[in-house]
Design an enzyme around this catalytic site. Structure first.
Site, PDB file in Angstrom:
ATOM      1  N   ASP A 108      71.708-103.832 -75.963  1.00 16.57           N
ATOM      2  CA  ASP A 108      72.242-104.580 -74.827  1.00 16.57           C
ATOM      3  C   ASP A 108      71.356-105.720 -74.372  1.00 16.57           C
ATOM      4  OD1 ASP A 108      74.638-103.173 -74.642  1.00 16.57           O
ATOM      5  OD2 ASP A 108      73.727-101.585 -73.454  1.00 16.57           O
ATOM      6  N   TYR A 120      80.450-100.527 -70.049  1.00 14.16           N
ATOM      7  CA  TYR A 120      79.574 -99.613 -69.314  1.00 14.16           C
ATOM      8  C   TYR A 120      78.890-100.305 -68.148  1.00 14.16           C
ATOM      9  CZ  TYR A 120      79.594 -95.048 -71.515  1.00 14.16           C
ATOM     10  OH  TYR A 120      79.948 -93.787 -71.903  1.00 14.16           O
ATOM     11  N   HIS A 177      73.229 -92.865 -75.639  1.00 16.37           N
ATOM     12  CA  HIS A 177      72.560 -93.907 -74.850  1.00 16.37           C
ATOM     13  C   HIS A 177      71.067 -93.631 -74.902  1.00 16.37           C
ATOM     14  CE1 HIS A 177      76.253 -95.435 -72.924  1.00 16.37           C
ATOM     15  NE2 HIS A 177      76.635 -94.167 -72.862  1.00 16.37           N
ATOM     16  N   ASP A 236      52.818-100.162 -68.053  1.00 16.17           N
ATOM     17  CA  ASP A 236      51.404-100.538 -68.186  1.00 16.17           C
ATOM     18  C   ASP A 236      50.666 -99.985 -66.975  1.00 16.17           C
ATOM     19  OD1 ASP A 236      48.934-101.659 -68.470  1.00 16.17           O
ATOM     20  OD2 ASP A 236      49.611-103.744 -68.560  1.00 16.17           O
ATOM     21  N   LEU A 237      50.196 -98.753 -67.102  1.00 25.44           N
ATOM     22  CA  LEU A 237      49.472 -98.086 -66.018  1.00 25.44           C
ATOM     23  C   LEU A 237      48.026 -98.558 -65.973  1.00 25.44           C
ATOM     24  CD1 LEU A 237      50.990 -94.627 -66.698  1.00 25.44           C
ATOM     25  CD2 LEU A 237      50.690 -95.418 -64.361  1.00 25.44           C
ATOM     26  N   GLU A 244      46.097 -93.405 -81.307  1.00 29.08           N
ATOM     27  CA  GLU A 244      47.511 -93.702 -81.077  1.00 29.08           C
ATOM     28  C   GLU A 244      48.429 -92.742 -81.821  1.00 29.08           C
ATOM     29  OE1 GLU A 244      47.434 -98.518 -80.172  1.00 29.08           O
ATOM     30  OE2 GLU A 244      47.770 -97.805 -82.227  1.00 29.08           O
ATOM     31  N   GLU A 292      51.829-108.039 -78.009  1.00 25.54           N
ATOM     32  CA  GLU A 292      52.853-106.991 -78.083  1.00 25.54           C
ATOM     33  C   GLU A 292      53.495-106.813 -76.714  1.00 25.54           C
ATOM     34  OE1 GLU A 292      50.688-104.354 -81.625  1.00 25.54           O
ATOM     35  OE2 GLU A 292      50.709-103.593 -79.563  1.00 25.54           O
ATOM     36  N   PHE A 345      53.400-101.206 -83.764  1.00 25.26           N
ATOM     37  CA  PHE A 345      52.437-101.153 -82.663  1.00 25.26           C
ATOM     38  C   PHE A 345      51.489 -99.956 -82.819  1.00 25.26           C
ATOM     39  CE2 PHE A 345      55.145-103.419 -79.153  1.00 25.26           C
ATOM     40  CZ  PHE A 345      55.436-104.431 -80.044  1.00 25.26           C
ATOM     41  N   ASP A 396      42.623-100.238 -72.121  1.00 26.10           N
ATOM     42  CA  ASP A 396      43.796-100.653 -71.358  1.00 26.10           C
ATOM     43  C   ASP A 396      45.015-100.183 -72.143  1.00 26.10           C
ATOM     44  OD1 ASP A 396      45.559-101.787 -69.618  1.00 26.10           O
ATOM     45  OD2 ASP A 396      44.938-103.867 -69.949  1.00 26.10           O
TER      46      ASP A 396
END
Length: 753
Positions: free
Chosen positions: A376, A461, A512, A519-520, A562, A631, A653, A663
């Protein structure tokens, strides 16, 4: 008069004076009038938040004027542009790099230059392409730079561009012409000459890079109701990949389980009596499937919330404050609502919280339904967030905000009142306790929440996007789906792919999946990821050693890389996952915020799918990566029309970098599987169709911060519970006299289309 009598009278007088003073003080604490509360003073933060503010209509106009005068090529207004023309497709804010913004916000650095990102379609070139230009400084542009190759590591092929309204109009004209080649069939199947049928696009458009071949599903169009529930069984495959519209072709026709080379072939089969036709009657008015018109007279009004002394929150420009919360808000025309610099009690908790993408993936035994995977963002989640209806979409007394965008036109458009902000009383205690032992008392706090809401209508929708801020320091993100289901013509073994919801209508199963970027910055930018869960240990009871106790034990683990922090969809993950700071709270625990996901997602595309990499963010319910300026988003508006060679592949990523004291960004997928059923007619309801996540303080504070809320209630058995000063709930009767004079109902949403 004796001295004793004088002393007694004096004592009585002093007691009377003391009682009167107490009464006056008590009255002083109760609402003295219905006057508006004074606004909070946050001018500095108001000005700083403008670094994140969406482009104004004037800024957009200035950018268009600059581009027209400085590119050296003719630009056609996108509303009229053919594929062989050059045009400005869209404009949006170019968000400055995080390091520059933080120097400005936190260290007194210079304000970053304000810039726009312009997307241009260059069709009138030897090598047609899509180009992205950064234009600045605003409001008076003086430069531009091409960022396409740097951003995407190569040029953007022209076939990846989203389809414009002009392109759809030209496709519809082609379909109408082709339908005229089957007049007798149309009269028999649909009581139609073709002009009252509407088309619904599918996507993606083909099976390999470079394709621009789209199935369009045809429906009966009935004014005032959703045509999505009235398929006629006819679908057409249109090849619209050529730059010259005159060279577009209808490649295939589908009807009631059979495929034909053209509408002429379809007509020939019908005339020869070799085609089984399902004869549909033209839907009539309110009897049509899916009518939303009321069937009963209006009932008495339901309960209303109101603010006795006006809003307790404050909105200025793109900045809202509420009981310790501070948020900068905005709307990306493609990806939708986004928030920046979210602070609680002056401390930044989240630098960016933004919707990334919404995937709707369908199954069917018709070609249009079985090939549909809507992304979307390429259609415009923010662009199609229309005006909200006061009293239904949001409370009447909410604050409504206009949003501006420029897409497929050189003239900015305004979606008036398309974002609302309000305080919501959930009629549920945030916390409470009634003490019935030792001392008798009651303490509690109402669960009153600040809500920022927008609603996007994406074809059939409607998605309700909510961001909620609680007095406990928790942040809640929620999306509800409503609107019309999409459907296929019911034939053959249709119920293998959904449920029949009408005489010839199959409600097609679909999922869906919604993706968010979080981004904390928990007590600073440098965070780590920690998991906590439980396990049982079996021990002998230490006081007798005769019996065994199954004792729950806490298991803590720091996730170092990661790959460890990428949790596959629908696979159990640790019940507690937190972004932790190097700094401890008073009790020597790391200050942390916990991510708690509420989701019922369907299955992700198989890895063998040729388009899976374009939605590879959907592999994970949560993935934590190091934040990188290159990114910025997990997807791209260009992925929809070329998912086989995705412009952005989120899977790239995740490359096993260290995530200790870095970070970090949390990428969160939520969603649900929807198998339409009879109760989805006329609309899917929001009940049970809401998913989202919480960001909750976990040892971040030394105690629950809501103890400082001015809404707290406490009274004991020894107090006068009817006294307003002792019990704020006793003040409600006087507050009820402050019911507002509600403004007349107004809705201008139909004027802004």
């Amino acid at each position: 008069m004796s001295l004793k009598t004088v002393l007694i009278l004096l004592g009585l007088a002093l007691a009377t004076i003391f009682a009167l003073v107490c009464v006056l003080l008590t009255r002083e604490k109760s609402p003295r009038s219905c006057q508006q509360l004074p606004p909070e003073q946050e001018e500095v933060e108001d000005e700083q938040s403008l670094v994140f503010a969406d482009l104004t209509a004037e800024e957009m106009s200035q950018v268009v004027q600059y581009l027209r005068g400085h590119l050296g090529v003719p630009l056609v207004d996108a509303s009229r542009a053919k594929p062989s023309d050059n045009c400005i497709a869209s404009l949006e804010l170019q968000v400055p790099p995080k390091a520059e913004v933080l120097r400005f916000l936190d260290a007194g650095g210079a304000r970053p230059p304000r810039e726009a990102l312009a997307v241009l379609y260059f069709g009138k070139q030897p090598e047609p392409n899509v180009t992205e230009l950064v234009v600045g400084p605003l409001p008076r542009p003086a430069y531009h730079r091409d960022v396409t190759v740097h951003k995407y590591r190569g040029k953007l092929p022209y076939h990846r561009r989203p389809v414009t309204g002009r392109e759809y109009a030209d496709i519809n004209a082609l379909v109408r012409r082709e339908l005229q080649r089957a007049p007798r069939f149309l009269r028999a199947c649909c009581e139609s000459d073709g002009t009252d049928l509407v088309t619904l696009t599918t996507a993606p458009r083909g099976f390999k890079s470079g394709d621009r071949v789209t199935w369009f599903v045809l429906f009966h169009n009935v004014a005032g109701t959703g045509y999505y529930l009235s398929p006629v069984g006819l679908e057409v495959l249109v090849d619209h990949g050529e730059l010259q519209v005159s060279r577009w072709q209808l490649r295939k026709v589908f009807y009631n389980g059979q495929y034909f080379g053209s509408t002429a072939d379809l007509e020939q089969e019908f005339v020869a009596g070799a085609l089984e036709v399902v004869r549909l009657r033209q839907p009539q008015g309110d009897a049509v499937l899916g009518s939303m018109k009321p069937r009963r007279p209006p009932a008495p009004p339901g309960p209303l919330q109101f603010e006795p002394q006006g809003p307790r929150y404050r909105v200025r420009n793109n900045h809202v404050t509420f009981q310790g919360w501070s948020i900068a808000f905005g709307m990306n025309p493609n990806s939708g609502p986004r928030l920046f610099d979210i602070r609680y009690r002056g401390e930044r908790i989240v630098y960016e919280l933004s919707l990334q993408e919404a995937l709707a993936l369908y199954g069917s035994n018709c070609p249009g339904g079985m090939s549909t995977r809507y992304l979307d963002g390429s259609f415009g989640i923010g662009r199609f967030a229309y005006e909200l209806v006061p009293g239904l979409d949001c409370p009447i007394t909410a604050t409504y905000v206009d949003r501006h965008y420029l897409a497929e036109s050189d003239t900015p458009k305004t979606n008036q009142k398309s974002l609302c902000i309000f305080e919501h009383d959930s009629a549920l205690p945030l916390r409470r306790h009634f003490s019935d032992s030792q001392s008798l008392y009651y303490g509690g706090l109402r669960r009153s929440t600040l809500v920022i809401r927008a609603i996007s209508t994406l074809i059939n929708y409607d998605y309700i996007w909510d961001f909620m801020f609680h007095a406990s320091g928790a942040l809640e993100v929620r999306v509800h789906a409503t609107g019309y289901i999409s459907s296929s013509f019911f034939h053959g073994r249709g119920t293998d792919y959904g449920n029949r919801v009408g005489p010839h209508t199959l409600g097609t199963m679909h999922l869906h999946h919604i993706h968010y970027k979080v981004d904390l910055d928990v007590d600073g930018q440098l965070n780590s990821l920690e998991s906590q869960d439980m396990e049982y240990e079996f021990v002998k009871d230490p006081w007798s050693t005769q019996s065994t106790i199954e004792r729950p034990r806490l298991r803590r683990e720091r996730l170092e890389r990661e790959d460890e922090a990428a949790f596959p969809l629908n696979v159990p993950m640790p019940r507690y996952l937190s972004f932790v700071s190097p700094n401890p709270n008073k009790w020597e625990h790391p200050r942390s915020y916990r991510i708690q996901i509420i989701s019922f997602a369907g299955k992700h595309l198989p890895s063998s799918s040729s388009m899976e990499r374009s939605v590879s963010w959907g592999r994970y319910q949560l993935a934590v990566t190091r934040r990188k300026e290159e990114e910025p988003s997990s997807t791209s508006i260009y992925n929809q029309n070329d998912p086989w060679t995705p412009t952005v592949a989120f899977a790239d990523f995740i490359n096993n970098e260290t995530i200790t004291n870095q970070d970090l960004v949390a990428w969160i997928t939520v969603g649900f599987l929807h198998i339409p059923h009879a109760e989805d007619i006329p609309n899917t309801v929001t009940v049970g169709n809401g998913v989202g996540f919480f960001l909750r303080p976990y040892n971040y504070f030394n105690e629950d911060p809501s103890v400082d809320s001015p809404d707290s209630v406490y009274f004991s058995s020894e107090q006068d519970l009817g006294a307003c000063g002792a019990n704020p709930l006793a003040c409600l009767s006087s507050a009820a006299t402050c019911a507002p004079h509600l403004p007349p109902f107004h809705f201008g949403g139909f004027l802004n289309l």
